[in-house]
Design a protein around this motif. Sequence first.
Motif, PDB file in Angstrom:
ATOM      1  N   SER A  49       0.834  -1.210   0.000  1.00  0.00           N
ATOM      2  CA  SER A  49       0.000   0.000   0.000  1.00  0.00           C
ATOM      3  C   SER A  49       0.861   1.251   0.000  1.00  0.00           C
ATOM      4  N   GLN A  50       1.946   1.213   0.732  1.00  0.00           N
ATOM      5  CA  GLN A  50       2.863   2.352   0.762  1.00  0.00           C
ATOM      6  C   GLN A  50       3.436   2.602  -0.638  1.00  0.00           C
ATOM      7  N   GLN A  51       3.838   1.532  -1.314  1.00  0.00           N
ATOM      8  CA  GLN A  51       4.386   1.673  -2.670  1.00  0.00           C
ATOM      9  C   GLN A  51       3.334   2.205  -3.645  1.00  0.00           C
ATOM     10  N   ILE A  52       2.127   1.673  -3.546  1.00  0.00           N
ATOM     11  CA  ILE A  52       1.050   2.103  -4.446  1.00  0.00           C
ATOM     12  C   ILE A  52       0.705   3.568  -4.200  1.00  0.00           C
ATOM     13  N   LEU A  53       0.637   3.945  -2.936  1.00  0.00           N
ATOM     14  CA  LEU A  53       0.321   5.329  -2.610  1.00  0.00           C
ATOM     15  C   LEU A  53       1.415   6.271  -3.128  1.00  0.00           C
ATOM     16  N   PRO A  62      -4.428  12.010 -15.244  1.00  0.00           N
ATOM     17  CA  PRO A  62      -5.442  11.001 -14.891  1.00  0.00           C
ATOM     18  C   PRO A  62      -5.274   9.664 -15.617  1.00  0.00           C
ATOM     19  N   SER A  63      -4.763   9.655 -16.819  1.00  0.00           N
ATOM     20  CA  SER A  63      -4.610   8.397 -17.552  1.00  0.00           C
ATOM     21  C   SER A  63      -3.585   7.488 -16.855  1.00  0.00           C
ATOM     22  N   GLU A  64      -2.565   8.074 -16.264  1.00  0.00           N
ATOM     23  CA  GLU A  64      -1.588   7.278 -15.505  1.00  0.00           C
ATOM     24  C   GLU A  64      -2.243   6.660 -14.276  1.00  0.00           C
ATOM     25  N   LEU A  65      -3.131   7.417 -13.639  1.00  0.00           N
ATOM     26  CA  LEU A  65      -3.838   6.897 -12.462  1.00  0.00           C
ATOM     27  C   LEU A  65      -4.756   5.741 -12.849  1.00  0.00           C
ATOM     28  N   ILE A  66      -5.422   5.845 -13.980  1.00  0.00           N
ATOM     29  CA  ILE A  66      -6.293   4.768 -14.464  1.00  0.00           C
ATOM     30  C   ILE A  66      -5.448   3.542 -14.808  1.00  0.00           C
ATOM     31  N   ALA A  67      -4.304   3.748 -15.438  1.00  0.00           N
ATOM     32  CA  ALA A  67      -3.420   2.631 -15.777  1.00  0.00           C
ATOM     33  C   ALA A  67      -2.888   1.962 -14.515  1.00  0.00           C
ATOM     34  N   LEU A  68      -2.554   2.769 -13.511  1.00  0.00           N
ATOM     35  CA  LEU A  68      -2.079   2.211 -12.237  1.00  0.00           C
ATOM     36  C   LEU A  68      -3.170   1.373 -11.584  1.00  0.00           C
ATOM     37  N   SER A  69      -4.377   1.895 -11.580  1.00  0.00           N
ATOM     38  CA  SER A  69      -5.510   1.170 -10.995  1.00  0.00           C
ATOM     39  C   SER A  69      -5.762  -0.149 -11.721  1.00  0.00           C
ATOM     40  N   ALA A  70      -5.716  -0.103 -13.040  1.00  0.00           N
ATOM     41  CA  ALA A  70      -5.948  -1.322 -13.829  1.00  0.00           C
ATOM     42  C   ALA A  70      -4.844  -2.359 -13.603  1.00  0.00           C
ATOM     43  N   SER A  71      -3.632  -1.886 -13.392  1.00  0.00           N
ATOM     44  CA  SER A  71      -2.520  -2.827 -13.202  1.00  0.00           C
ATOM     45  C   SER A  71      -2.567  -3.524 -11.848  1.00  0.00           C
ATOM     46  N   LEU A  72      -3.359  -3.009 -10.935  1.00  0.00           N
ATOM     47  CA  LEU A  72      -3.415  -3.574  -9.580  1.00  0.00           C
ATOM     48  C   LEU A  72      -4.496  -4.643  -9.411  1.00  0.00           C
ATOM     49  N   SER A  73      -5.506  -4.654 -10.268  1.00  0.00           N
ATOM     50  CA  SER A  73      -6.636  -5.564 -10.054  1.00  0.00           C
ATOM     51  C   SER A  73      -6.264  -7.034 -10.198  1.00  0.00           C
ATOM     52  N   GLN A  74      -5.492  -7.401 -11.187  1.00  0.00           N
ATOM     53  CA  GLN A  74      -5.123  -8.809 -11.390  1.00  0.00           C
ATOM     54  C   GLN A  74      -4.256  -9.346 -10.248  1.00  0.00           C
ATOM     55  N   PRO A  75      -3.183  -8.649  -9.871  1.00  0.00           N
ATOM     56  CA  PRO A  75      -2.387  -9.161  -8.745  1.00  0.00           C
ATOM     57  C   PRO A  75      -3.192  -9.258  -7.450  1.00  0.00           C
ATOM     58  N   ALA A  76      -4.117  -8.333  -7.238  1.00  0.00           N
ATOM     59  CA  ALA A  76      -4.931  -8.373  -6.022  1.00  0.00           C
ATOM     60  C   ALA A  76      -5.803  -9.620  -5.999  1.00  0.00           C
TER      61      ALA A  76
END
Length: 164
Positions: A49-53, A62-76
Amino acid sequence: MSTVTPQQLIAAQQSSLETLFGFANQAFAGFEKLVALNLQVGKANLAESQQILAKAVAVKDPSELIALSASLSQPAAEKVAAYGRQVHEIVSGVQAELSSAATSQFQQAQKDAQGFIESLAKNAPAGSEGAVAAWNSAFSAANATYESASKAAKQFVATVSAGA
C-alpha cells in the motif's frame, strides 16, 4: 465378578485429560498458523500500500492513475486466491490431524470396551450368558454404526474438498 479398580479409573481419567489437551494443542497450533499467515499478509499489504500510494501521488495525469488502478486488479485477485488456498490448507491440515487423533482415540476406546466385555464374559455368573450376549450385540451394533458414519463423513469431506 471383576470390578473396575481405582487405579483403572485414574488411568482412564489421565488418558482422557491427555487426549483433551492434545486436541486443544492441535487446535491452538492451527490458530497460531492462521495468525502468522494474517500477520505476514498484513505486513505485505502495508508495504504494498505504501508503494502504491507513492506511485499514485507521483502521477501527473489522470490516464496514468487509471493505468495504475488497472494494473493492480489482477495481482490483487491472485493474492486473495492464494490467501484462500493457504487458509484452506491450514484448516484442512488441522482437521485431518484432529480426525486422525479422534479415530485412534476411538479405536483405543473400542479395544478397552471389548476387553471389558471379554472380562465381564469370563467372570459372569452362570445363567448370565444372555446379558453378556446382549452386551456383545450392542457393542457390535455401535461399532458398525460408527464405521458407517465415519465412512460417510470422510466421503462428505472428500467431496467438499474436491469442490473447493
